[in-house]
Design an enzyme around this catalytic site. Structure first.
Site, PDB file in Angstrom:
ATOM      1  N   GLY A  11      10.633  53.187  38.423  1.00 34.51           N
ATOM      2  CA  GLY A  11       9.228  52.349  38.476  1.00 34.51           C
ATOM      3  C   GLY A  11       8.494  52.421  39.679  1.00 34.51           C
ATOM      4  O   GLY A  11       8.990  52.066  40.770  1.00 34.51           O
ATOM      5  N   ARG A  72      11.179  59.303  35.042  1.00 36.43           N
ATOM      6  CA  ARG A  72      12.774  59.060  34.867  1.00 36.43           C
ATOM      7  C   ARG A  72      13.254  60.358  34.394  1.00 36.43           C
ATOM      8  O   ARG A  72      12.375  61.016  33.607  1.00 36.43           O
ATOM      9  CB  ARG A  72      12.899  57.991  34.036  1.00 36.43           C
ATOM     10  CG  ARG A  72      12.439  56.806  34.717  1.00 36.43           C
ATOM     11  CD  ARG A  72      13.051  55.370  33.916  1.00 36.43           C
ATOM     12  NE  ARG A  72      12.806  54.201  34.704  1.00 36.43           N
ATOM     13  CZ  ARG A  72      11.808  53.213  34.656  1.00 36.43           C
ATOM     14  NH1 ARG A  72      10.972  53.361  33.919  1.00 36.43           N
ATOM     15  NH2 ARG A  72      11.781  52.030  35.679  1.00 36.43           N
ATOM     16  N   ASP A 103      17.830  51.108  41.841  1.00 33.85           N
ATOM     17  CA  ASP A 103      19.265  51.072  41.889  1.00 33.85           C
ATOM     18  C   ASP A 103      19.725  52.525  41.347  1.00 33.85           C
ATOM     19  O   ASP A 103      20.475  53.550  41.946  1.00 33.85           O
ATOM     20  CB  ASP A 103      19.795  50.139  41.029  1.00 33.85           C
ATOM     21  CG  ASP A 103      21.345  50.119  40.943  1.00 33.85           C
ATOM     22  OD1 ASP A 103      21.514  49.966  42.159  1.00 33.85           O
ATOM     23  OD2 ASP A 103      21.752  49.908  39.901  1.00 33.85           O
ATOM     24  N   THR A 125      11.283  48.752  44.365  1.00 32.23           N
ATOM     25  CA  THR A 125      11.192  48.287  43.070  1.00 32.23           C
ATOM     26  C   THR A 125      10.288  46.972  43.076  1.00 32.23           C
ATOM     27  O   THR A 125      10.853  46.178  44.079  1.00 32.23           O
ATOM     28  CB  THR A 125      12.525  48.365  42.427  1.00 32.23           C
ATOM     29  OG1 THR A 125      12.248  47.529  41.189  1.00 32.23           O
ATOM     30  CG2 THR A 125      13.433  47.758  43.281  1.00 32.23           C
ATOM     31  N   ASP A 127      11.400  44.776  41.342  1.00 34.81           N
ATOM     32  CA  ASP A 127      12.235  43.596  40.735  1.00 34.81           C
ATOM     33  C   ASP A 127      13.239  42.915  41.815  1.00 34.81           C
ATOM     34  O   ASP A 127      13.859  41.818  41.488  1.00 34.81           O
ATOM     35  CB  ASP A 127      13.251  44.346  39.915  1.00 34.81           C
ATOM     36  CG  ASP A 127      12.602  45.011  38.733  1.00 34.81           C
ATOM     37  OD1 ASP A 127      11.757  44.891  38.260  1.00 34.81           O
ATOM     38  OD2 ASP A 127      13.211  46.187  37.961  1.00 34.81           O
ATOM     39  N   ASP A 129      16.043  43.671  42.859  1.00 36.11           N
ATOM     40  CA  ASP A 129      17.504  43.750  42.091  1.00 36.11           C
ATOM     41  C   ASP A 129      18.447  44.313  42.755  1.00 36.11           C
ATOM     42  O   ASP A 129      19.627  44.476  42.334  1.00 36.11           O
ATOM     43  CB  ASP A 129      17.168  44.051  40.608  1.00 36.11           C
ATOM     44  CG  ASP A 129      16.861  45.517  40.542  1.00 36.11           C
ATOM     45  OD1 ASP A 129      16.445  46.226  41.622  1.00 36.11           O
ATOM     46  OD2 ASP A 129      16.904  46.019  39.346  1.00 36.11           O
ATOM     47  N   ARG A 171      13.854  43.069  35.097  1.00 37.86           N
ATOM     48  CA  ARG A 171      14.882  43.809  34.393  1.00 37.86           C
ATOM     49  C   ARG A 171      16.198  42.704  34.397  1.00 37.86           C
ATOM     50  O   ARG A 171      15.924  41.895  33.623  1.00 37.86           O
ATOM     51  CB  ARG A 171      15.417  45.252  35.200  1.00 37.86           C
ATOM     52  CG  ARG A 171      15.545  46.345  34.308  1.00 37.86           C
ATOM     53  CD  ARG A 171      16.157  47.564  35.015  1.00 37.86           C
ATOM     54  NE  ARG A 171      15.057  48.466  35.054  1.00 37.86           N
ATOM     55  CZ  ARG A 171      15.480  49.716  35.398  1.00 37.86           C
ATOM     56  NH1 ARG A 171      16.464  50.052  36.027  1.00 37.86           N
ATOM     57  NH2 ARG A 171      14.329  50.749  35.486  1.00 37.86           N
TER      58      ARG A 171
HETATM   59  P1  ADP Z   1      15.104  52.647  39.298  1.00 36.21           P
HETATM   60  O1  ADP Z   1      15.443  53.650  40.459  1.00 36.21           O
HETATM   61  O2  ADP Z   1      14.012  52.188  39.457  1.00 36.21           O
HETATM   62  O3  ADP Z   1      16.369  51.945  39.082  1.00 36.21           O
HETATM   63  P2  ADP Z   1      16.116  54.220  36.964  1.00 36.21           P
HETATM   64  O4  ADP Z   1      17.069  53.404  36.536  1.00 36.21           O
HETATM   65  O5  ADP Z   1      15.149  54.735  35.707  1.00 36.21           O
HETATM   66  O6  ADP Z   1      14.993  53.624  38.045  1.00 36.21           O
HETATM   67  O7  ADP Z   1      16.399  55.619  37.760  1.00 36.21           O
HETATM   68  C1  ADP Z   1      15.629  56.637  38.051  1.00 36.21           C
HETATM   69  C2  ADP Z   1      15.979  57.897  37.832  1.00 36.21           C
HETATM   70  O8  ADP Z   1      17.279  58.067  38.962  1.00 36.21           O
HETATM   71  C3  ADP Z   1      16.639  58.156  36.508  1.00 36.21           C
HETATM   72  O9  ADP Z   1      15.791  58.681  35.695  1.00 36.21           O
HETATM   73  C4  ADP Z   1      17.742  59.336  36.679  1.00 36.21           C
HETATM   74  O10 ADP Z   1      16.945  60.613  37.126  1.00 36.21           O
HETATM   75  C5  ADP Z   1      18.366  59.045  38.072  1.00 36.21           C
HETATM   76  N1  ADP Z   1      19.526  58.175  37.896  1.00 36.21           N
HETATM   77  C6  ADP Z   1      19.461  56.991  37.233  1.00 36.21           C
HETATM   78  N2  ADP Z   1      20.870  56.771  37.262  1.00 36.21           N
HETATM   79  C7  ADP Z   1      21.444  57.865  37.834  1.00 36.21           C
HETATM   80  C8  ADP Z   1      23.030  58.100  38.058  1.00 36.21           C
HETATM   81  N3  ADP Z   1      23.990  57.116  37.597  1.00 36.21           N
HETATM   82  N4  ADP Z   1      23.439  59.289  38.538  1.00 36.21           N
HETATM   83  C9  ADP Z   1      22.331  59.966  39.060  1.00 36.21           C
HETATM   84  N5  ADP Z   1      20.887  59.919  38.718  1.00 36.21           N
HETATM   85  C10 ADP Z   1      20.751  58.529  38.257  1.00 36.21           C
HETATM   86  O1  F6P Z   2      12.127  48.503  37.513  1.00 36.88           O
HETATM   87  C1  F6P Z   2      10.656  47.851  37.409  1.00 36.88           C
HETATM   88  C2  F6P Z   2      10.317  47.946  36.040  1.00 36.88           C
HETATM   89  O2  F6P Z   2       9.029  47.314  35.896  1.00 36.88           O
HETATM   90  C3  F6P Z   2      11.128  46.438  35.416  1.00 36.88           C
HETATM   91  O3  F6P Z   2      10.805  45.109  35.923  1.00 36.88           O
HETATM   92  C4  F6P Z   2      10.955  46.596  33.757  1.00 36.88           C
HETATM   93  O4  F6P Z   2      11.812  46.240  33.157  1.00 36.88           O
HETATM   94  C5  F6P Z   2      10.614  48.272  33.969  1.00 36.88           C
HETATM   95  O5  F6P Z   2      10.652  48.816  34.982  1.00 36.88           O
HETATM   96  C6  F6P Z   2       9.529  48.696  32.943  1.00 36.88           C
HETATM   97  O6  F6P Z   2       9.775  50.142  32.827  1.00 36.88           O
HETATM   98  P1  F6P Z   2       8.622  50.994  32.082  1.00 36.88           P
HETATM   99  O7  F6P Z   2       7.859  51.114  33.185  1.00 36.88           O
HETATM  100  O8  F6P Z   2       9.334  52.374  31.927  1.00 36.88           O
HETATM  101  O9  F6P Z   2       8.102  50.296  30.961  1.00 36.88           O
END
Ligand code: ADP
Ligand code: F6P
Length: 319
Positions: A11, A72, A103, A125, A127, A129, A171
Site C-alpha cells: 500500500g 502487489r 511487512d 505503510t 498501518d 504494524d 490491517r
Molecule cells: P505490504 O508490503 O504493505 O505488507 P503486501 O503484504 O501486499 O504489502 O506485500 C507486497 C508485495 O510483497 C506482495 O505483492 C508480494 O509481491 C511481496 N511479498 C509479500 N509476501 C511475500 C513473501 N512471503 N515472500 C516474498 N515476497 C512477498
Molecule cells: O496496508 C495498508 C492498507 O491500507 C491497510 O490498512 C488495508 O487493510 C489495505 O492496505 C487495503 O489494501 P488495498 O489498497 O489493496 O485495498
C-alpha cells in the site's frame, strides 16, 4: 557499488516520496547511478525500470502517494519469481536495491538479499504494524487525516446528539484506531489486540448520556467487528441514534505530515549509506529518537504490540 535501484511496494504511504528524493539525491551526491523500478515487484517482473536524476525527484517532497507507483505481485511471491527478479536486477546492472514498503515487501527484500542482491528495507505503510520500529512512514499523516474526520464528525454528532462509529484502516494492527482515537478524544477505541466487548461500549455511551455528553465517538479498527452491527447494538441498548463512517482509502492520501517527511528523508539517506558500506539484508527503523539497523530476517518476525499505557490513558481520559 555503481548503480542502485529503488522500488515502492504494498500500500502507498504519504512520505514515500520524501524517501525516494533522499535516496536519489544521496546516491547521486556519492557518484552512484540510480534506477527507479515502477510499480513494486510487479514492475520488476516486467523490467519496468528507468534512469533517475536529481530532477526526477524535484517537487515531490510535498506529494502523497509514490511517484514510482506501487503494486502487489503474486508472481514475485514465488521462489521462481524472486529468482527472475534477481536476474533482471543483474541484467540492468543494479548492484544495490532499496525497498520501501510493509511487512510483505520486506519478505521480498529478504528473498532478494539471499539471492545475492544487496538489499536495504525502509518501512512505508500507514498501518504502523511493524514490531521492530516505533513508527513507519505514512502513519502520522493517516492519523492526521483520521483526526480531521473525527473533528468533523464531532461537530455533527454533537448537533444531533448521536454516536459516531468511525472505521479506520490498520490491517491487523490497532495503532491507527488508538493514536487517532486518543488524539481525537474518542470515547471508545476498538482494536484487534483487545477482546471486543459490546457491553463496555454500551456502558461508555450510557455513562456519557448520564453526564450530558452531546456526542459519542467510537474508533473501530477494520476487521474487528462490523461497524453497522456495533451501530445497531448501541442504538438498541442505549436509545442513542448512531451513524457509521467507513473512512477507507482517504486515509492513504494527502500531503505527508512533517514526521513522515522527516522519516523519509533520514531513512532514505541512511539506506544509501548502508549500501555504500556494502551492507545487505538490513531494515532501517526508528526507535527512542534515532535511526537503527535491524536484520530484515528479525524485523519480519517481530510482531507489533499495542502501546498499553496509551490505550489505558485514552480510556481514562474519555470519562
Ligand atoms: P505490504 O508490503 O504493505 O505488507 P503486501 O503484504 O501486499 O504489502 O506485500 C507486497 C508485495 O510483497 C506482495 O505483492 C508480494 O509481491 C511481496 N511479498 C509479500 N509476501 C511475500 C513473501 N512471503 N515472500 C516474498 N515476497 C512477498
Ligand atoms: O496496508 C495498508 C492498507 O491500507 C491497510 O490498512 C488495508 O487493510 C489495505 O492496505 C487495503 O489494501 P488495498 O489498497 O489493496 O485495498
Amino acid at each position: 557499488m555503481n548503480t542502485i535501484g529503488i522500488l515502492t511496494s504494498g500500500g502507498d504511504a504519504p512520505g514515500m516520496n520524501s524517501a525516494i528524493r533522499a535516496i536519489v539525491r544521496t546516491a547521486i551526491n556519492n557518484d552512484l547511478r540510480v534506477k527507479g523500478i515502477r510499480n513494486g515487484y510487479d514492475g520488476l517482473m516486467h523490467g519496468d525500470i528507468y534512469e533517475m536524476n536529481v530532477s526526477s525527484v524535484a517537487d515531490i517532497i510535498q506529494k502523497g502517494g509514490t511517484i514510482l507507483g506501487t503494486a502487489r505481485s503474486l508472481e514475485f511471491k514465488e521462489p521462481e519469481g524472486q529468482k527472475k527478479g534477481a536476474q533482471i536486477l543483474k541484467d540492468y546492472g543494479i548492484d544495490g536495491l532499496i525497498v520501501i514498503g510493509g511487512d510483505g515487501s520486506f519478505k521480498g527484500a529478504l528473498a532478494l538479499s539471499k539471492l545475492g542482491i544487496n538489499t536495504i528495507a525502509i518501512p512505508g505503510t500507514i498501518d504502523n504494524d511493524m514490531g521492530y520500529t516505533d513508527f513507519t512512514i505514512g502513519f502520522f499523516t493517516a492519523v492526521e487525516t483520521i483526526i480531521d474526520a473525527i473533528g468533523k464528525l464531532r461537530d455533527t454528532s454533537s448537533s444531533h446528539g448521536r454516536a459516531a462509529i468511525i472505521e479506520v484502516m490498520g490491517r491487523n494492527c490497532g495503532d491507527l484506531a488508538l493514536y487517532a482515537g486518543l488524539a481525537g478524544g474518542a470515547e471508545s477505541i476498538i482494536v484487534p489486540e483487545h477482546e471486543f466487548s459490546m457491553d463496555d461500549i454500551v456502558s461508555k455511551v450510557q455513562h456519557g448520556v448520564k453526564r450530558g455528553k452531546l456526542h459519542h465517538l467510537i474508533t473501530l479498527a477494520e476487521g474487528v467487528g462490523d461497524p453497522y452491527e456495533v451501530a445497531k447494538e448501541v442504538n438498541l441498548k442505549t436509545g442513542v441514534e448512531t451513524r457509521v463512517t467507513v473512512l477507507g482509502h482517504v486515509q492513504r492520501g494527502g500531503a505527508p505530515a512533517a514526521p513522515d517527511r522527516l522519516l523519509g528523508a533520514t531513512m532514505g539517506a541512511k539506506a544509501v549509506e548502508l549500501l555504500l558500506e556494502n551492507q545487505s539484508g538490513i531494515a532501517i527503523g526508528f526507535s527512542d529518537g534515532k535511526l537503527k539497523s535491524t536484520p530484515i530476517s528479525e524485523a519480519v518476525k517481530l510482531g507489533r504490540h499495542l502501546n498499553e499505557s496509551l490505550y489505558r490513558l485514552a480510556n481514562n481520559l474519555s470519562n
